[in-house]
Motif scaffolding. Structure first.
Motif, mmCIF file in Angstrom:
data_model
loop_
_atom_site.group_PDB
_atom_site.id
_atom_site.type_symbol
_atom_site.label_atom_id
_atom_site.label_comp_id
_atom_site.label_asym_id
_atom_site.label_seq_id
_atom_site.Cartn_x
_atom_site.Cartn_y
_atom_site.Cartn_z
ATOM 1 N N ALA A 128 0.941 -1.203 0.007
ATOM 2 C CA ALA A 128 -0.020 0.011 -0.046
ATOM 3 C C ALA A 128 0.898 1.273 0.128
ATOM 4 N N ALA A 129 2.053 1.390 0.863
ATOM 5 C CA ALA A 129 3.031 2.389 0.752
ATOM 6 C C ALA A 129 3.561 2.610 -0.600
ATOM 7 N N ALA A 130 3.716 1.569 -1.250
ATOM 8 C CA ALA A 130 4.349 1.528 -2.611
ATOM 9 C C ALA A 130 3.419 1.926 -3.677
ATOM 10 N N VAL A 131 2.076 1.746 -3.484
ATOM 11 C CA VAL A 131 1.105 2.335 -4.508
ATOM 12 C C VAL A 131 0.925 3.772 -4.131
ATOM 13 N N GLY A 132 0.943 4.243 -2.850
ATOM 14 C CA GLY A 132 0.823 5.649 -2.483
ATOM 15 C C GLY A 132 1.694 6.425 -3.227
ATOM 16 N N PHE A 133 3.048 5.866 -3.005
ATOM 17 C CA PHE A 133 4.308 6.798 -3.530
ATOM 18 C C PHE A 133 4.203 6.887 -4.873
ATOM 19 N N SER A 134 3.644 5.792 -5.675
ATOM 20 C CA SER A 134 3.408 5.693 -6.917
ATOM 21 C C SER A 134 2.490 6.802 -7.567
ATOM 22 N N LEU A 135 1.204 6.608 -6.925
ATOM 23 C CA LEU A 135 0.266 7.742 -7.328
ATOM 24 C C LEU A 135 0.843 9.142 -6.994
ATOM 25 N N ILE A 136 1.485 9.426 -5.946
ATOM 26 C CA ILE A 136 2.123 10.858 -5.783
ATOM 27 C C ILE A 136 3.139 11.316 -7.170
ATOM 28 N N SER A 137 3.742 10.117 -7.489
ATOM 29 C CA SER A 137 4.972 10.405 -8.611
ATOM 30 C C SER A 137 4.078 10.545 -9.876
ATOM 31 N N LEU A 138 2.959 10.045 -10.204
ATOM 32 C CA LEU A 138 2.040 10.444 -11.230
ATOM 33 C C LEU A 138 1.457 11.703 -11.189
ATOM 34 N N VAL A 139 0.923 12.212 -10.061
ATOM 35 C CA VAL A 139 0.435 13.412 -10.099
ATOM 36 C C VAL A 139 1.506 14.561 -10.377
ATOM 37 N N VAL A 140 2.710 14.092 -9.874
ATOM 38 C CA VAL A 140 3.706 15.192 -9.822
ATOM 39 C C VAL A 140 4.184 15.442 -11.465
ATOM 40 N N ALA A 141 4.070 14.145 -12.037
ATOM 41 C CA ALA A 141 4.388 13.945 -13.658
ATOM 42 C C ALA A 141 3.394 14.910 -14.502
ATOM 43 N N MET A 142 1.951 14.809 -14.014
ATOM 44 C CA MET A 142 0.976 15.288 -14.651
ATOM 45 C C MET A 142 1.064 16.911 -14.478
ATOM 46 N N LEU A 143 1.470 17.227 -13.260
ATOM 47 C CA LEU A 143 1.583 18.723 -12.988
ATOM 48 C C LEU A 143 2.587 19.371 -13.699
ATOM 49 N N ALA A 144 3.778 18.590 -13.854
ATOM 50 C CA ALA A 144 5.090 19.223 -14.410
ATOM 51 C C ALA A 144 4.531 19.212 -16.341
ATOM 52 N N LEU A 145 3.789 18.482 -16.498
ATOM 53 C CA LEU A 145 3.685 18.108 -18.096
ATOM 54 C C LEU A 145 3.465 19.761 -18.855
ATOM 55 N N PRO A 146 2.363 20.556 -18.306
ATOM 56 C CA PRO A 146 2.202 21.556 -18.958
ATOM 57 C C PRO A 146 3.329 22.620 -19.088
ATOM 58 N N ARG A 147 4.040 22.622 -17.787
ATOM 59 C CA ARG A 147 5.138 23.632 -17.783
ATOM 60 C C ARG A 147 6.256 23.133 -18.780
ATOM 61 N N LEU A 148 6.485 21.712 -18.962
ATOM 62 C CA LEU A 148 7.439 21.116 -19.699
ATOM 63 C C LEU A 148 7.149 21.431 -21.260
ATOM 64 N N ARG A 149 6.003 21.272 -21.516
ATOM 65 C CA ARG A 149 5.474 21.473 -22.919
ATOM 66 C C ARG A 149 5.408 23.097 -23.419
ATOM 67 N N ALA A 150 5.451 23.987 -22.488
ATOM 68 C CA ALA A 150 5.346 25.531 -22.720
ATOM 69 C C ALA A 150 7.247 25.850 -22.702
ATOM 70 N N MET A 151 8.046 24.830 -21.957
ATOM 71 C CA MET A 151 9.273 25.007 -21.976
ATOM 72 C C MET A 151 10.001 24.721 -23.183
ATOM 73 N N MET A 152 9.311 23.583 -23.691
ATOM 74 C CA MET A 152 9.923 22.942 -24.956
ATOM 75 C C MET A 152 9.411 23.720 -26.256
ATOM 76 N N GLN A 153 8.689 24.589 -25.885
ATOM 77 C CA GLN A 153 8.237 25.677 -27.329
ATOM 78 C C GLN A 153 8.816 27.207 -26.992
ATOM 79 N N GLY A 154 9.891 27.246 -26.153
ATOM 80 C CA GLY A 154 10.452 28.352 -26.000
ATOM 81 C C GLY A 154 9.940 29.240 -24.794
ATOM 82 N N GLY A 155 9.011 28.812 -23.853
ATOM 83 C CA GLY A 155 8.335 29.668 -23.258
ATOM 84 C C GLY A 155 8.843 29.922 -21.452
ATOM 85 N N ILE A 156 10.199 29.818 -21.680
ATOM 86 C CA ILE A 156 11.217 29.858 -20.374
ATOM 87 C C ILE A 156 11.635 31.213 -20.176
ATOM 88 N N ARG A 157 11.301 31.730 -18.988
ATOM 89 C CA ARG A 157 11.426 33.228 -18.553
ATOM 90 C C ARG A 157 12.977 33.268 -17.952
#
Length: 440
Positions: free
Chosen positions: A186-215
């Motif tokens: 259960a601890a492993a499942v919890g840690f993995s769900l957290i990691s998936l949420v972090v990855a999904m939150l990072a995706l829009p920022r990474l997509r913008a950066m890859m298109q030159g949207g870095i400040r």
């Protein structure tokens, strides 16, 4: 009425640039301290819930994932700091090959975990390793966004970002304590769900950066005529970034291998004892990491290329401050661990006190080696750092294999001290070779 000089507060007399730097470091330090406390209590709750044997199984499996995870992106996050520090806005041309590189290296790292879980891992670790697989994606997303925020010098956002994972993991540990039926899976499942949420939150920022949207900060406004027409190939990116990737891959092996070897050579319970001690050390090591990796690194790349006087001033002051603070922190660790460890982790983990007494020697060594390594930044230096880290990793592995069968968990602690000492010596010799001899 005019105010006299004596009426001006001490803070008001500090130059604005210094106040900004102190404020940023303070925020990062506070976030680091909170993250360390969260990670500490997460380990304490998991240890109390699972016991030494089951916690050792979970900790060694998580350590295995952590050792493989840097293969995803393979050093690109720190290499971005070097690229932008030297090229400024023109470094945007490296983003497209970076995306292709990240895709391939991430698939490779995930495949290695799956293959090891079926072929090399013992039966009791098979399911835990597979359940923890998404942690690779979480570590990847965290490192990429952290580099982006450092380049933008958005220290407050970086502080919040670095608290997300430890805070969420602590909630998982609390949930395990509240529900008696939950176990390490259960601890492993919890840690993995957290990691998936972090990855999904990072995706829009990474997509913008890859298109030159870095400040980008510190290189003036974005050029109007900035072009990506000369985008380098993935092969060229690999030829320049491989050293950063090798160092990023070797470090978790150097740091985590003792826990894994204890499981294989001496059982889950010994791995659990050492895993707790190593978790405490990991929290302490966040202090130099905060200063150098999260605050100074992008600046050091810029100063090394454009302001050498400032670069060496920061290097000298940093080395003195890091060693002095390391001595103090190590002494405090020895003093408080005999009464704090049984209270937090329980009497079953009292052997952790002896392990921490040995590992406390590593604190000033690691603090100083972090400061010393800050002088080795460019591609040529990174190749040497790979040699240094690889040599130290081999020393740690050999020391563990020789000492664990005789001294058990204390042998792993001694092997860690030997490895940290060898790394400091290698970094010092590298700094003298690349800088002192050439300026003499």
């Amino acid at each position: 009425m005019n105010s006299s000089t004596s009426d001006i507060s001490l803070v008001g007399r500090i130059p604005q640039s210094w106040r900004h730097a102190l404020g940023a470091i303070s925020v990062l330090w506070i976030a680091t301290a909170l993250g360390a406390v969260m990670a500490f209590f997460t380990q304490a709750l998991l240890a109390r819930k699972l016991g030494p044997a089951e916690f050792g199984l979970f900790a060694s499996s998580l350590a295995t994932i952590t050792m493989v995870a840097p293969l995803a992106a393979f050093g690109l996050p720190p290499y971005w700091l070097q690229l932008y520090g030297v090229e400024g806005w023109q470094a945007n041309r490296w983003l497209r090959p970076s995306l292709r590189f990240i895709t391939g290296s991430t698939l490779l790292s995930l495949s290695l975990v799956v293959a090891w879980s079926f072929i090399g891992a013992p039966p009791d670790a098979h399911s835990i390793l597979l359940l923890l697989l998404p942690v690779v994606l979480g570590i990847l997303a965290s490192s990429l966004i952290s580099s982006q925020l450092r380049l933008e010098e958005r220290h407050y956002a970086l502080a919040l970002w670095q608290l997300m994972t430890p805070g969420s993991r602590m909630l998982v540990a609390v949930l395990l304590m509240l529900v008696p039926a939950l176990d390490s899976r259960a601890a492993a499942v919890g840690f993995s769900l957290i990691s998936l949420v972090v990855a999904m939150l990072a995706l829009p920022r990474l997509r913008a950066m890859m298109q030159g949207g870095i400040r980008l900060h510190g290189h003036g406004p974005r050029p109007v005529d900035l072009s990506w027409d000369e985008s380098p190939s993935v092969a060229r990116l690999w030829s320049q970034a491989w050293a950063y990737g090798m160092e990023a891959t070797l470090y978790p092996i150097f740091f985590q291998i003792s826990t894994v070897l204890l499981k294989y050579l001496d059982g889950n319970a010994q791995a659990g004892i050492f895993g707790i001690a190593l978790g405490v050390m990991m929290a302490i090591y966040l202090i130099p990491t905060t200063v150098y990796q999260k605050f100074l690194l992008s600046k050091l790349h810029r100063w090394a290329a454009h302001d050498l006087k400032k670069f060496w001033t920061i290097y000298r002051l940093g080395s003195i401050a890091m060693f002095a603070s390391g001595v103090v922190v190590g002494a405090v660790l020895i003093g408080v661990s005999p009464w704090l460890v049984p209270i937090i982790f329980g009497e079953k983990f009292r052997p952790v006190v002896k392990v921490l007494a040995v590992l406390a020697v590593c604190v000033p060594i690691r603090f100083l080696s972090t400061a010393t390594a800050s002088a080795l930044l460019n591609e040529k230096h990174m190749r040497y750092r790979v040699l240094a880290m690889g040599t130290s990793a081999v020393i740690v592995i050999v020391s563990n294999v020789l000492l664990i069968p005789i001294y058990h968990v204390m042998g792993a602690a001694a092997a860690t001290v030997i490895g940290e000492t060898s790394l400091l010596l290698m970094m010092y010799l590298g700094m003298r070779h690349f800088h002192v001899r050439r300026t003499a």
